[in-house]
Each structure stands twice: as C-alpha cells, then as structure tokens.
Design a protein around this motif. Structure first.
Motif, PDB file in Angstrom:
ATOM      1  N   GLU A   6     -31.009 -27.921  14.645  1.00 20.17           N
ATOM      2  CA  GLU A   6     -32.210 -27.698  13.846  1.00 20.17           C
ATOM      3  C   GLU A   6     -33.477 -27.760  14.684  1.00 20.17           C
ATOM      4  O   GLU A   6     -34.478 -27.120  14.350  1.00 20.17           O
ATOM      5  CB  GLU A   6     -32.280 -28.718  12.708  1.00 20.17           C
ATOM      6  N   THR A   7     -33.467 -28.536  15.776  1.00 21.88           N
ATOM      7  CA  THR A   7     -34.673 -28.615  16.594  1.00 21.88           C
ATOM      8  C   THR A   7     -35.061 -27.259  17.185  1.00 21.88           C
ATOM      9  O   THR A   7     -36.237 -27.007  17.453  1.00 21.88           O
ATOM     10  CB  THR A   7     -34.473 -29.626  17.742  1.00 21.88           C
ATOM     11  N   THR A   8     -34.071 -26.374  17.352  1.00 24.79           N
ATOM     12  CA  THR A   8     -34.363 -25.021  17.839  1.00 24.79           C
ATOM     13  C   THR A   8     -35.255 -24.284  16.850  1.00 24.79           C
ATOM     14  O   THR A   8     -36.241 -23.640  17.232  1.00 24.79           O
ATOM     15  CB  THR A   8     -33.058 -24.235  18.058  1.00 24.79           C
TER      16      THR A   8
ATOM     17  N   TYR B   7     -47.034 -27.402  22.323  1.00 25.37           N
ATOM     18  CA  TYR B   7     -46.127 -27.555  23.461  1.00 25.37           C
ATOM     19  C   TYR B   7     -46.882 -27.183  24.741  1.00 25.37           C
ATOM     20  O   TYR B   7     -46.675 -26.103  25.319  1.00 25.37           O
ATOM     21  CB  TYR B   7     -44.893 -26.678  23.283  1.00 25.37           C
TER      22      TYR B   7
ATOM     23  N   TYR C 166     -38.546 -27.903  28.285  1.00 31.26           N
ATOM     24  CA  TYR C 166     -38.004 -28.474  27.051  1.00 31.26           C
ATOM     25  C   TYR C 166     -36.490 -28.243  27.011  1.00 31.26           C
ATOM     26  O   TYR C 166     -35.983 -27.392  26.276  1.00 31.26           O
ATOM     27  CB  TYR C 166     -38.690 -27.842  25.838  1.00 31.26           C
TER      28      TYR C 166
ATOM     29  N   PHE D 289     -34.073 -29.685  25.676  1.00 30.60           N
ATOM     30  CA  PHE D 289     -33.339 -29.910  24.427  1.00 30.60           C
ATOM     31  C   PHE D 289     -33.053 -28.610  23.687  1.00 30.60           C
ATOM     32  O   PHE D 289     -32.265 -28.586  22.735  1.00 30.60           O
ATOM     33  CB  PHE D 289     -34.127 -30.854  23.508  1.00 30.60           C
ATOM     34  N   LEU D 290     -33.656 -27.509  24.143  1.00 33.23           N
ATOM     35  CA  LEU D 290     -33.485 -26.229  23.453  1.00 33.23           C
ATOM     36  C   LEU D 290     -32.103 -25.620  23.676  1.00 33.23           C
ATOM     37  O   LEU D 290     -31.672 -24.767  22.890  1.00 33.23           O
ATOM     38  CB  LEU D 290     -34.559 -25.234  23.909  1.00 33.23           C
TER      39      LEU D 290
ATOM     40  N   ASN E 242     -42.707 -23.513  15.008  1.00 36.02           N
ATOM     41  CA  ASN E 242     -43.991 -24.036  15.486  1.00 36.02           C
ATOM     42  C   ASN E 242     -44.658 -23.048  16.443  1.00 36.02           C
ATOM     43  O   ASN E 242     -45.878 -22.837  16.387  1.00 36.02           O
ATOM     44  CB  ASN E 242     -43.782 -25.377  16.190  1.00 36.02           C
TER      45      ASN E 242
ATOM     46  N   GLU F 241     -37.142 -25.613  14.472  1.00 37.11           N
ATOM     47  CA  GLU F 241     -38.433 -26.282  14.387  1.00 37.11           C
ATOM     48  C   GLU F 241     -39.340 -25.816  15.522  1.00 37.11           C
ATOM     49  O   GLU F 241     -40.522 -25.503  15.320  1.00 37.11           O
ATOM     50  CB  GLU F 241     -38.232 -27.798  14.452  1.00 37.11           C
ATOM     51  N   PHE F 242     -38.780 -25.760  16.741  1.00 37.42           N
ATOM     52  CA  PHE F 242     -39.529 -25.296  17.903  1.00 37.42           C
ATOM     53  C   PHE F 242     -39.994 -23.854  17.696  1.00 37.42           C
ATOM     54  O   PHE F 242     -41.185 -23.541  17.888  1.00 37.42           O
ATOM     55  CB  PHE F 242     -38.645 -25.395  19.145  1.00 37.42           C
TER      56      PHE F 242
END
Length: 764
Positions: free
Chosen positions: A320-322, A211, A296, A298-299, A328, A324-325
């Motif tokens: 779920e993207t939270t 990122y 970002y 989308f968080l 990572n 994943e972020f």
C-alpha cells in the motif's frame, strides 16, 4: 460589416470562377507552414505603422497582447489596443459560426486585417500565420518604419486535435529558457501539446515537496555511460558537448543534473498556456523509477534498486505504501499542471521481481489476477481511478493494454514492432495518440529520407474503418535525450522534422510535399534569425564508399542557395577555413575525402566521409550447376555485430530469391546469412544501398562492399564495386537486436536510379 463582406465576396468569387485553391498557391509569396486549409490571393497589401491600432473583443485580450508584442518587434513601439471600430485596424472578432476547434479566418486587404474565430486558440493561430507573413527580421528586433502584409483570404483549421512534441528532460536536462524557446517554436508551427518526460532512471526533474530527496539526490548523478559516449562524440562534433550550466561540484564530485522548482514550472505552464500549448507531465511508473528508488528504497518489493532481466526493477504494486507514494506525487503534479491529461508512462516494466514477491502473490490471489501483466494493469487501473477522481485523464504508453485496460485510458502507441497495438486499443474503446518510433522518434539520427517519412506518415492504421479512425486523435514526435546532451543537439534533431509533422497534422495533404519543400527553404532564414541550430539539408547523392579505375570525379550541388561545400583530404574535419570544393574535384589516388556544407553564418552541416578506393574490375568466378535464389541460415539469438553469427548455433535453413526477412521469423532477436552468387548482366560500376535496422554487412567477391554493422535504428549505407559481367560470390549478414527490423538492398549501375535487385540475379 463592410470589410468582412468584401473578403467573403473575394472567396466566393474565386470559387465561382473555378480559380481553385491550388491555382492560387504561391510558395514564394506565402511560405506558410503548415499550409492553410484554404488560401485565396487578393490584390494589394496592408501597411502596418505606429498609427495602426488593434481592435479586440474582451475574449481575445491575451491574443491582442501577443499580437502587439510581435508587431513591437518589427516597429519598435506598441500599438494602441481598444474596442473602437476604426479603419487601418487589425480586428480580432468573435464568430460563433466557426464551429471547428482552433479554426480561424484571416482576411488581409489594403484597409485592414480581420481575424475571426470562435475560440482564442483560433485567433492565436491566425497571429502565427501573420508572423510567418512578416519579414524574417521581426524575429531579431530590427525596427522598421512600416511592416507590409500581402493581401490574402484564408480559412484554416487543423486536421487533428493532438499535434504534439515530447521532450525528455531526465536523461539530459534543459533550462527554463530553452523550454520557452521550444514552446515558441511549437507555437509558430501551430503545435499544441508539449509532453514533458520529467522522471526516469537517470534523473528526477520536478520538485515534490513531500519527498524532497527526489530532487536533492535524484536530480544529480555522476557521469554515466551516456554522458561518456557524448563526451567521446564531442571530439568530432561540438553539438555533443554537455551543457556546462548543468554540471556542478559537490563534496569533491563532479555531478550532472538539475530540476525545476514548482514555481518555475508553473511559470512555464503559464507561458505555454498563453500560446495555447497544453503541457502534459509524465511521471513514469511503475518502471523507470531508479532515481526515486535510490532515495526511497521502500518502493521496491525487496528494498533493492538494480537492473532486472531487461530493465531496472520497478516499484512494487503489492504494498500500500506504493500507492500512497504515487498518489502524493501526482497530487502535487496536479497542482502544477492544470492539463486534463497526466501521463503515467507504464512502459518497459521488468516484472520478474513481482513474481518472487509474497505481497504481490497475495494481492494477485486476493484480486483474482492471473499473471504479471494483469498485475501491472491493476496498478494502472487503480491510478486511473485516482486521476479520474481529480478530474484528470490517464495516458500511458501502449504496454498498458497488455494485461487489460479500461476503455477510458488514453493509449500512446510507440512500439512499431507491435503494429496491432493501436488497433487493439481502438477496438477496446480507447483513444489513441500515435508516436511510432519510425518515423516519430526524433532522437533517431536523421538522414535524407527523414523529413519525407514524417511528412507522409499516416496516423490512421489502414485496417481501421472511418468510424474507428475517429479514435486516433493525432500524433506527436518524441525526443529521447540519452545522446542529446545540449540545446544545440536538440535543435539539430527536431528541426526541420517538426515542420513536416506540423503540416502533416494540421494540413494533412501529402500531395503538397513539393510545395512544402519550397516553403521550407524560406523558413531556414527565419530559423537563422531565431537562432535555431537546425539540421542543414543533406548533400545530394553521396555514397559512403567509392571506387575508380584511373580517375574519379566528385561534384556536389549545394541543396540550398548560399551554402558552400568545403572539404579536406588529410582526415581532419572540414571548417569554415577549409577549401571550397571545386566542380569537379579530380581524384587520382585512394584516400578519405571529408566534406560538409556551411552557411554564410558559419553553421556546419553533417560531415560526410567519402572513402575512395582504386581497383580494377572484379573478374567472375566459374561455378557448376546452380539453383535459383540464395541459401539462407537463420540464427535465433541476439548479436551485437554480424561477425558473432559465425560461432552461433544454427536454428534453420531456407532458400529465398529476395533480400527480405521471411514472415515466419517471429523471434525478437535473430541473425540471417544470405549466401550464394550474384549474376550481373553487364560490365560496370555497381552501387549497392543497404538499409538495416539493426545491422548488416554486404560482401561481393572477397571484400566488404557495404558495412552497416552494429545495433542501430534504420539507416542506409552504400558502397561501390566494379564488376565484370557474370557471376560473383555474394554474402549478406543481417542481425536484428530486438525492437523491430528493417532490411532493404538496392543497386544502381553506372549512376542509374536505385532499384530492387532482380530475383533472377541470385543463385546458389
């Protein structure tokens, strides 16, 4: 080994003859901080020359190198390192019988030096003890033909496992070179944990390759309100000048910031590890993430990045993207930092946006989560499982216990206004690190009591039994940098307080405080040599406001040899060219006198503003029948200053015979007015000392006697008034803005020792 047996005999002889450790203590000859567990003075000394060699076991090769680098600073040459057992040597020997972690034995005699330990950390701590016994000039690289160590036998071990310092590099950024200086100073005083607060709303400071916008965009900002406040303060104090190396020009804008590349930080980690300091990274989430969300969006639950009701909007645990972020991010963090501890923050989360989120509502229903604190716990617990799968342990600020937390998480206690938080954590099975705001937030302005408070701080809550107390593994001091924009200001804020904490956590003997102060005097010389911009000791016994009738006199005894007190009477700041304060200074007219202490090198201590007012004794007032105590009015609201209470809605009234906040007050923010009369027993000059967190204003008679107004941490302000014996109007306004309160009022008469005001003096 004859050498070792000789010094074992010396220690045994001292014990058998009843000489005792305290009887052997000599702060002038052995100015060690932290002071060793046991120290016995021997006769003679050991002379180190270029012909001295270092004998080491292979386990301690790094420590032998560290010792050699230290001695080269004083001798100008490196010493030979080998395994041969020779006389006139400094020996580093493995000893399996030394069971305590980080413990060591150090024997110095005319024929050599022997360091024994079971682990490398113990050997390194012994070397730092030797460093403190060497001349201060080794810190500057002054070359000597020989170095002299006094003969002594020491056995030493730490009282606590966690002896930490925290540095916030997000609010204001600090260079790699400064981090290394910080680590060196920690090592000198046997601290072993460096907690780096790497991310927050104001800046993202560590490179994350997956990122890149986190640092390309999130590491830079236009000047914010904290920068502006520092710029304003820099007019009177150059320590508040923002370090220019962190200011750049980009696209026609002035930006502040910076970040560490992964390779740079790996170098810092290795530098610290060589000095047995573990660096614990903190990536603060789910709150305090504005610097990341800007790049970002989308968080968040709704794609917005703004302030909520109390703090900035957090990342969203319902998508779920939270995760994943976050995973990572932490996967890369774990590649940089080998520490088994990873700090996730978890503090000051404004959860209101979660309550409006359909994804959060669905998650709560699916997982049986009852409330928003429980939703935060779900996030923390899920991240802990991820940490554990990678062989790491999660640390979080004490808010993480609110919705329930697993017993394997480590809790870092900071909220002094929630005193049962560490107790609840211990009883839940958690390990706890103590970092309470009072007295361990080193960003709070220090005063004459700060060092003593740190030294006498007890990490163990009184309600814990001996077995439960084992869950408290130590403490650390936190340096939040909203108002610390420079390396010099950082030095000032943590030195010498860090030395007090170091001795607290290593030696843990509060009765050594007077000895510590004597040893500290010598450490100021070492700090000078190390170019540490430490805070000079307070000028003793000064007030904020003075009164005189015909003539006042001002005398100040410098707290350290070699300090010169200088003053001005025209309102300008004292400088090295200002007049030295005579003893005494005669004062015959009202006005402002500004004083400050200066070292021989020109370093200025705090500037004290002494306001002198000429007045006659205040006459008494006639009143009718009275009742004991003061009439109090309670306001359940938030106030920025005491004057705002006059138009506020009254919640309740009560009577009290002491200046204290009643136990029944539970509101996080409130105000109280204490009103009535004070009946003093004699004519004289009365001094009042008002300590407040947050603000307070004291009026006796028609004028303000002490002004301690505004929202701030606990601080003392003082003022004088000449009173005739009898009754005088009394008014004290006090406000608490949230976060825990302090309220104390003491008095002295004609320079007597400050004491509590007797209850019988108060009437209404």
């Amino acid at each position: 080994m004859i050498f070792a047996k000789k010094y074992t005999f010396l220690i045994l002889a001292a014990v058998l003859t009843g000489s005792g450790i305290m009887a052997q203590e000599n702060p002038a000859k052995f100015p060690l901080i932290p002071y060793p567990s046991q120290l016995v003075v021997a006769k003679g000394s050991f002379i180190i020359t270029s012909k001295t060699n270092i004998v080491t076991a292979s386990e301690f090769s790094n420590e032998a190198t560290q010792l050699n680098q230290l001695l080269k600073m004083g001798l100008g040459v490196s010493l030979p390192i080998g395994k041969a057992n020779k006389i006139n040597s400094i020996k580093l020997v493995y000893d399996a019988a030394i069971n305590a972690p980080e413990a060591y034995k150090l024997n110095i005699g005319p024929n050599g030096v022997l360091i024994t330990a079971k682990d490398a950390a113990g050997v390194f701590h012994a070397i730092e003890t030797i460093r403190q016994l060497l001349p201060v000039s080794v810190e500057t690289g002054v070359v000597h033909k020989q170095l002299v160590l006094p003969a002594v036998s020491i056995y030493d071990k730490p009282a606590y496992e966690w002896r930490g310092m925290h540095l916030d590099v997000s609010r204001h950024f600090f260079s790699i070179s400064y981090l290394e200086k910080f680590i060196d100073r920690m090592a000198l005083y046997k601290m072993n944990k460096l907690h780096l607060h790497l991310t927050d709303d104001q800046g993202w400071r560590i490179e994350i390759k997956k990122y890149p916008k986190l640092t390309e965009e999130g590491a830079w900002r236009t000047f914010n309100n904290q920068d502006s406040a520092c710029i304003e303060r820099s007019k009177d104090n150059p320590d508040f000048v923002i370090d220019k190396e962190h200011i750049i020009q980009r696209d026609g804008k002035t930006l502040y910031g910076g970040f560490y590349t992964q390779e740079q930080m790996k170098g810092v980690v290795a530098y610290a590890a060589a000095r047995h300091i573990d660096i614990i990274p903190e990536i603060d989430m789910p709150g305090h993430m504005m610097a990341a969300i800007n790049s970002y969006p989308f968080l968040t639950c709704n794609g917005e990045n703004s302030w909520g009701e109390s703090f900035t909007k957090p990342i969203c645990p319902g998508i779920e993207t939270t995760y994943e972020f976050a995973q990572n991010i932490f996967s890369e963090i774990m590649q940089i930092f080998p520490s088994k501890y990873i700090h996730i923050g978890g503090d000051e989360v404004d959860r209101t946006s979660w309550g409006k989120s359909d994804s959060c509502k669905a998650l709560m229903q699916r997982e049986g989560i009852k409330d928003l604190p429980g939703l935060q716990s779900y996030f923390i617990n899920r991240m802990e499982k991820f940490f554990n799968s990678k062989g790491r342990k999660l640390i979080g600020w004490d808010e993480i216990i609110e919705g329930g937390i697993s017993p394997t998480a480590i809790v870092m206690y900071w909220r002094t206004w929630v005193p049962d938080a560490p107790v609840k954590a211990v009883k839940n099975g958690n390990t706890v690190i103590m970092t309470p705001g009072e007295p361990l937030y080193f960003d709070a302005q220090p005063d004459e009591y700060s060092v003593s408070k740190v030294y006498h701080f007890n990490p163990i809550p009184k309600v814990l039994n001996a077995e439960e107390a084992k869950s408290i593994i130590g403490a650390q001091a936190n340096i939040w940098t909203e108002m610390i924009p420079s390396e010099k200001r950082a030095d000032y804020m943590y030195m010498p307080r860090m030395t007090a904490l170091a001795e607290n956590l290593w030696t843990n003997q509060p009765d050594k405080y007077e000895s510590y102060l004597k040893r500290l005097e010598q450490h100021y010389h070492r700090m000078d040599a190390m170019k540490i911009h430490y805070r000079l000791p307070d000028l003793p016994g000064l007030l904020n406001n003075y009164i005189f009738t015909t003539e006042g006199k001002l005398s100040i005894n410098p707290p350290l040899p070699g300090l010169t007190v200088r003053y001005t009477t025209d309102g300008t700041l004292p400088t090295v060219k200002s007049a030295a304060l005579p003893s005494p200074l005669s004062i015959k007219k009202p006005g402002l006198i500004r004083v400050a202490a200066f070292t021989a090198l020109g370093t200025r201590g705090d500037v004290y503003n002494l306001q002198y007012t000429q007045q006659q004794m205040l006459g008494t007032v006639k009143i009718g029948a009275t009742n004991p105590g003061l009439a109090c009015t309670y306001y359940k609201a938030y106030f920025k200053e005491t004057a705002l209470m006059s138009s506020a809605k009254v919640d309740s009234v009560f009577t009290t015979n002491e200046i204290a906040v009643p136990a029944t007050v539970k509101a996080p923010s409130f105000g109280i007015t204490y009103k009535g009369y004070i009946d003093v027993p004699a004519d004289g000059s009365y001094t009042f000392y008002l300590t407040c967190d947050d603000g307070g204003v004291l009026k006796i008679g028609p004028s303000v006697t002490v002004d301690n107004d505004g929202n701030h941490s606990a601080r003392e302000r003082s003022g004088q008034i000449a009173l005739k014996m009898g009754t005088h109007p009394f008014l004290l306004n006090f406000i608490e803005g949230g976060g825990g309160f302090t309220l104390k009022l003491k008095y002295s008469l004609n320079g007597s020792v400050p004491q509590d005001i007797p209850a019988v003096w108060f009437k209404n």
